[in-house]
Design a protein around this motif. Structure first.
Motif, PDB file in Angstrom:
ATOM      1  N   THR A  14      41.499  41.502  21.923  1.00  0.00           N
ATOM      2  CA  THR A  14      42.008  41.028  23.209  1.00  0.00           C
ATOM      3  C   THR A  14      41.317  41.873  24.273  1.00  0.00           C
ATOM      4  O   THR A  14      41.365  43.104  24.198  1.00  0.00           O
ATOM      5  CB  THR A  14      43.533  41.257  23.293  1.00  0.00           C
ATOM      6  OG1 THR A  14      44.126  40.678  22.139  1.00  0.00           O
ATOM      7  CG2 THR A  14      44.110  40.628  24.540  1.00  0.00           C
ATOM      8  N   ILE A  15      40.665  41.214  25.213  1.00  0.00           N
ATOM      9  CA  ILE A  15      39.834  41.935  26.192  1.00  0.00           C
ATOM     10  C   ILE A  15      40.623  43.064  26.834  1.00  0.00           C
ATOM     11  O   ILE A  15      41.759  42.875  27.256  1.00  0.00           O
ATOM     12  CB  ILE A  15      39.347  40.969  27.296  1.00  0.00           C
ATOM     13  CG1 ILE A  15      38.419  39.917  26.706  1.00  0.00           C
ATOM     14  CG2 ILE A  15      38.608  41.741  28.394  1.00  0.00           C
ATOM     15  CD1 ILE A  15      37.855  38.954  27.735  1.00  0.00           C
ATOM     16  N   ARG A  16      40.007  44.243  26.899  1.00  0.00           N
ATOM     17  CA  ARG A  16      40.629  45.370  27.589  1.00  0.00           C
ATOM     18  C   ARG A  16      39.698  45.844  28.683  1.00  0.00           C
ATOM     19  O   ARG A  16      38.799  46.647  28.449  1.00  0.00           O
ATOM     20  CB  ARG A  16      40.885  46.525  26.620  1.00  0.00           C
ATOM     21  CG  ARG A  16      41.980  46.243  25.627  1.00  0.00           C
ATOM     22  CD  ARG A  16      42.394  47.538  24.953  1.00  0.00           C
ATOM     23  NE  ARG A  16      43.128  47.246  23.738  1.00  0.00           N
ATOM     24  CZ  ARG A  16      43.505  48.157  22.867  1.00  0.00           C
ATOM     25  NH1 ARG A  16      43.216  49.432  23.083  1.00  0.00           N
ATOM     26  NH2 ARG A  16      44.167  47.833  21.787  1.00  0.00           N
ATOM     27  N   LEU A  17      39.907  45.317  29.881  1.00  0.00           N
ATOM     28  CA  LEU A  17      39.152  45.784  31.046  1.00  0.00           C
ATOM     29  C   LEU A  17      40.124  46.449  32.001  1.00  0.00           C
ATOM     30  O   LEU A  17      41.338  46.269  31.892  1.00  0.00           O
ATOM     31  CB  LEU A  17      38.477  44.596  31.751  1.00  0.00           C
ATOM     32  CG  LEU A  17      37.295  43.958  31.018  1.00  0.00           C
ATOM     33  CD1 LEU A  17      36.945  42.624  31.657  1.00  0.00           C
ATOM     34  CD2 LEU A  17      36.081  44.890  31.015  1.00  0.00           C
ATOM     35  N   PHE A  18      39.603  47.217  32.939  1.00  0.00           N
ATOM     36  CA  PHE A  18      40.442  47.709  34.030  1.00  0.00           C
ATOM     37  C   PHE A  18      40.509  46.563  35.037  1.00  0.00           C
ATOM     38  O   PHE A  18      39.640  46.434  35.900  1.00  0.00           O
ATOM     39  CB  PHE A  18      39.844  48.973  34.636  1.00  0.00           C
ATOM     40  CG  PHE A  18      39.659  50.078  33.638  1.00  0.00           C
ATOM     41  CD1 PHE A  18      40.760  50.624  32.977  1.00  0.00           C
ATOM     42  CD2 PHE A  18      38.397  50.580  33.342  1.00  0.00           C
ATOM     43  CE1 PHE A  18      40.599  51.649  32.037  1.00  0.00           C
ATOM     44  CE2 PHE A  18      38.229  51.596  32.407  1.00  0.00           C
ATOM     45  CZ  PHE A  18      39.330  52.125  31.765  1.00  0.00           C
ATOM     46  N   THR A  19      41.528  45.720  34.903  1.00  0.00           N
ATOM     47  CA  THR A  19      41.533  44.442  35.636  1.00  0.00           C
ATOM     48  C   THR A  19      41.604  44.621  37.148  1.00  0.00           C
ATOM     49  O   THR A  19      41.154  43.753  37.890  1.00  0.00           O
ATOM     50  CB  THR A  19      42.708  43.552  35.177  1.00  0.00           C
ATOM     51  OG1 THR A  19      43.910  44.333  35.230  1.00  0.00           O
ATOM     52  CG2 THR A  19      42.497  43.045  33.769  1.00  0.00           C
ATOM     53  N   HIS A  20      42.177  45.728  37.627  1.00  0.00           N
ATOM     54  CA  HIS A  20      42.295  45.919  39.077  1.00  0.00           C
ATOM     55  C   HIS A  20      41.092  46.642  39.671  1.00  0.00           C
ATOM     56  O   HIS A  20      41.006  46.808  40.876  1.00  0.00           O
ATOM     57  CB  HIS A  20      43.588  46.667  39.414  1.00  0.00           C
ATOM     58  CG  HIS A  20      44.800  45.876  39.030  1.00  0.00           C
ATOM     59  ND1 HIS A  20      45.103  44.668  39.606  1.00  0.00           N
ATOM     60  CD2 HIS A  20      45.747  46.086  38.094  1.00  0.00           C
ATOM     61  CE1 HIS A  20      46.200  44.183  39.052  1.00  0.00           C
ATOM     62  NE2 HIS A  20      46.603  45.022  38.119  1.00  0.00           N
TER      63      HIS A  20
ATOM     64  N   ARG B 144      34.007  38.880  29.041  1.00  0.00           N
ATOM     65  CA  ARG B 144      33.505  39.286  27.724  1.00  0.00           C
ATOM     66  C   ARG B 144      32.158  40.009  27.883  1.00  0.00           C
ATOM     67  O   ARG B 144      31.888  41.006  27.220  1.00  0.00           O
ATOM     68  CB  ARG B 144      33.323  38.055  26.816  1.00  0.00           C
ATOM     69  CG  ARG B 144      34.641  37.504  26.265  1.00  0.00           C
ATOM     70  CD  ARG B 144      35.060  38.281  25.018  1.00  0.00           C
ATOM     71  NE  ARG B 144      36.303  37.780  24.442  1.00  0.00           N
ATOM     72  CZ  ARG B 144      37.115  38.517  23.686  1.00  0.00           C
ATOM     73  NH1 ARG B 144      36.831  39.766  23.415  1.00  0.00           N
ATOM     74  NH2 ARG B 144      38.211  38.011  23.205  1.00  0.00           N
ATOM     75  N   ARG B 145      31.295  39.483  28.755  1.00  0.00           N
ATOM     76  CA  ARG B 145      29.979  40.097  28.978  1.00  0.00           C
ATOM     77  C   ARG B 145      30.144  41.485  29.591  1.00  0.00           C
ATOM     78  O   ARG B 145      29.468  42.433  29.206  1.00  0.00           O
ATOM     79  CB  ARG B 145      29.154  39.184  29.896  1.00  0.00           C
ATOM     80  CG  ARG B 145      27.785  39.718  30.214  1.00  0.00           C
ATOM     81  CD  ARG B 145      26.706  38.643  30.222  1.00  0.00           C
ATOM     82  NE  ARG B 145      27.068  37.403  30.861  1.00  0.00           N
ATOM     83  CZ  ARG B 145      26.674  37.071  32.103  1.00  0.00           C
ATOM     84  NH1 ARG B 145      25.943  37.884  32.822  1.00  0.00           N
ATOM     85  NH2 ARG B 145      27.006  35.900  32.607  1.00  0.00           N
ATOM     86  N   LEU B 146      31.073  41.597  30.540  1.00  0.00           N
ATOM     87  CA  LEU B 146      31.315  42.882  31.196  1.00  0.00           C
ATOM     88  C   LEU B 146      31.809  43.924  30.181  1.00  0.00           C
ATOM     89  O   LEU B 146      31.406  45.089  30.224  1.00  0.00           O
ATOM     90  CB  LEU B 146      32.337  42.704  32.330  1.00  0.00           C
ATOM     91  CG  LEU B 146      32.859  43.992  32.977  1.00  0.00           C
ATOM     92  CD1 LEU B 146      31.719  44.818  33.562  1.00  0.00           C
ATOM     93  CD2 LEU B 146      33.886  43.652  34.079  1.00  0.00           C
ATOM     94  N   GLU B 147      32.666  43.477  29.280  1.00  0.00           N
ATOM     95  CA  GLU B 147      33.184  44.417  28.289  1.00  0.00           C
ATOM     96  C   GLU B 147      32.040  45.013  27.451  1.00  0.00           C
ATOM     97  O   GLU B 147      32.028  46.208  27.150  1.00  0.00           O
ATOM     98  CB  GLU B 147      34.180  43.686  27.381  1.00  0.00           C
ATOM     99  CG  GLU B 147      35.386  44.522  27.051  1.00  0.00           C
ATOM    100  CD  GLU B 147      36.217  43.944  25.921  1.00  0.00           C
ATOM    101  OE1 GLU B 147      35.908  42.863  25.391  1.00  0.00           O
ATOM    102  OE2 GLU B 147      37.200  44.612  25.557  1.00  0.00           O
ATOM    103  N   ILE B 148      31.087  44.169  27.094  1.00  0.00           N
ATOM    104  CA  ILE B 148      29.943  44.646  26.307  1.00  0.00           C
ATOM    105  C   ILE B 148      29.063  45.561  27.159  1.00  0.00           C
ATOM    106  O   ILE B 148      28.629  46.627  26.704  1.00  0.00           O
ATOM    107  CB  ILE B 148      29.136  43.452  25.745  1.00  0.00           C
ATOM    108  CG1 ILE B 148      30.011  42.666  24.759  1.00  0.00           C
ATOM    109  CG2 ILE B 148      27.856  43.934  25.075  1.00  0.00           C
ATOM    110  CD1 ILE B 148      29.391  41.391  24.241  1.00  0.00           C
ATOM    111  N   ALA B 149      28.820  45.173  28.427  1.00  0.00           N
ATOM    112  CA  ALA B 149      27.994  46.009  29.318  1.00  0.00           C
ATOM    113  C   ALA B 149      28.643  47.381  29.506  1.00  0.00           C
ATOM    114  O   ALA B 149      27.970  48.413  29.482  1.00  0.00           O
ATOM    115  CB  ALA B 149      27.799  45.314  30.658  1.00  0.00           C
ATOM    116  N   ARG B 150      29.963  47.394  29.683  1.00  0.00           N
ATOM    117  CA  ARG B 150      30.658  48.675  29.856  1.00  0.00           C
ATOM    118  C   ARG B 150      30.513  49.535  28.592  1.00  0.00           C
ATOM    119  O   ARG B 150      30.249  50.734  28.660  1.00  0.00           O
ATOM    120  CB  ARG B 150      32.145  48.447  30.151  1.00  0.00           C
ATOM    121  CG  ARG B 150      32.878  49.752  30.423  1.00  0.00           C
ATOM    122  CD  ARG B 150      34.352  49.554  30.701  1.00  0.00           C
ATOM    123  NE  ARG B 150      35.037  48.979  29.558  1.00  0.00           N
ATOM    124  CZ  ARG B 150      36.328  48.676  29.534  1.00  0.00           C
ATOM    125  NH1 ARG B 150      37.068  48.875  30.611  1.00  0.00           N
ATOM    126  NH2 ARG B 150      36.881  48.157  28.462  1.00  0.00           N
ATOM    127  N   ALA B 151      30.660  48.894  27.431  1.00  0.00           N
ATOM    128  CA  ALA B 151      30.507  49.637  26.168  1.00  0.00           C
ATOM    129  C   ALA B 151      29.094  50.214  26.055  1.00  0.00           C
ATOM    130  O   ALA B 151      28.903  51.349  25.614  1.00  0.00           O
ATOM    131  CB  ALA B 151      30.815  48.726  24.986  1.00  0.00           C
TER     132      ALA B 151
END
Ligand code: ATP
Ligand code: MG
Length: 248
Positions: A91-97, A146-153
């Motif tokens: 389940t996507i875990r980004l800093f949504t704010h 989803r793309r951002l999550e990979i870029a952040r990783a």
């Protein structure tokens, strides 16, 4: 290949149980840097648990995890991340704010102290996220999240990237884009790494991966090249009765 394996990930006889439930039993897996491994298996077969154990989110009961010549068994997850294993979540875990740029910055800052802005800008550019730079992550279209999550990783410059169902919830076009992105990452001069990818879309996994590891009820039932795994009797049997069967 032997040298690449040395710089990659090795899980050796890893076992993990949850109050009597054997989630993993003596699972061994090697992911050399520069290769894409698929991790498949029916629901509840232990895929996410294996990623949790490798990334230090959960301790294993028995077995060892090595990254190159470093034994990382039992280390804390932040230490493992700094040593070179990054991951995304089912389940996507980004800093949504926070904005897209701030999310990427969080990844970069985990491993670096200087030149952060330049690296964030370069990462956004590299992964086609520049136009979203100031957008709140929670407001992004799902595929871009989803793309951002990979870029952040990748901001942590991992040697190994663990992706837990990165294509879940994506439409066909987005899945194709993701597939191209993952192939590009493997071959990228700067961000190239080894990847271990879980997905239920077996067509995608078969096309994406160099090698596939199959779990069923916490045990390895097959491992090998996609064309061999798809014909493996134990794999066909494990998927009988599951919706994925038609995709084998
Ligand atoms: N933290 C936990 N506490 C207790 N049981 C757990 C925990 N995590 C996983 N399990 C159990 O361990 C087994 C393996 O779960 P896991 O999430 O690894 O499966 P999975 O292969 O990722 O499944 P899915 O395809 O549905 O994501 C399941 O029976 C699950 O209920
Ligand atoms: Mg899972």
């Amino acid at each position: 290949m032997a040298e690449a394996a040395m710089s990659g990930l090795r899980a050796i006889n890893v076992s993990k149980s949850f109050s009597g439930l054997q989630a993993l039993l003596k699972v061994s897996l090697t992911v050399p840097v520069g290769t894409i491994w698929g991790l498949i298996g029916p629901n509840g077969s232990g895929k996410t648990t294996l990623l949790n154990v490798i990334s230090g989110v959960l301790p294993c009961d028995k077995g060892e995890i090595w990254l190159g010549d470093t034994n990382i068994t039992g280390l804390r997850s932040d230490r493992i991340a700094r040593l070179g294993i990054a991951r995304t979540f089912q389940t996507i875990r980004l800093f949504t704010h926070l904005t897209v740029a701030e999310n990427v910055e969080a990844g970069v800052m985990a491993v670096e102290t200087g030149g952060i802005d330049d690296r964030v800008t370069a990462l956004l550019d590299r992964f086609d996220l520049t136009q979203w730079r100031s957008t709140q992550a929670g407001a992004l279209p799902y595929g871009i999240q989803r793309r951002l999550e990979i870029a952040r990783a990748l901001g942590t410059r991992p040697k190994i990237l663990l992706l837990d169902e990165p294509a879940a919830g994506l439409n066909e076009t987005e899945s194709e884009e993701l597939l191209a992105m993952i192939h590009d990452v493997r071959d990228d001069a700067e961000y190239g790494c080894g990847m271990l990818i879980i997905d239920h879309d077996l067509r995608l996994i078969m096309r994406l991966c160099d090698q596939i590891h199959v779990l069923n009820e916490g045990r390895t039932i097959a491992e090998g090249a996609p064309q061999d795994v798809r014909q493996h009797p134990a794999v066909i049997e494990a998927y009988l009765g599951h919706q994925e069967q038609s995709l084998l």
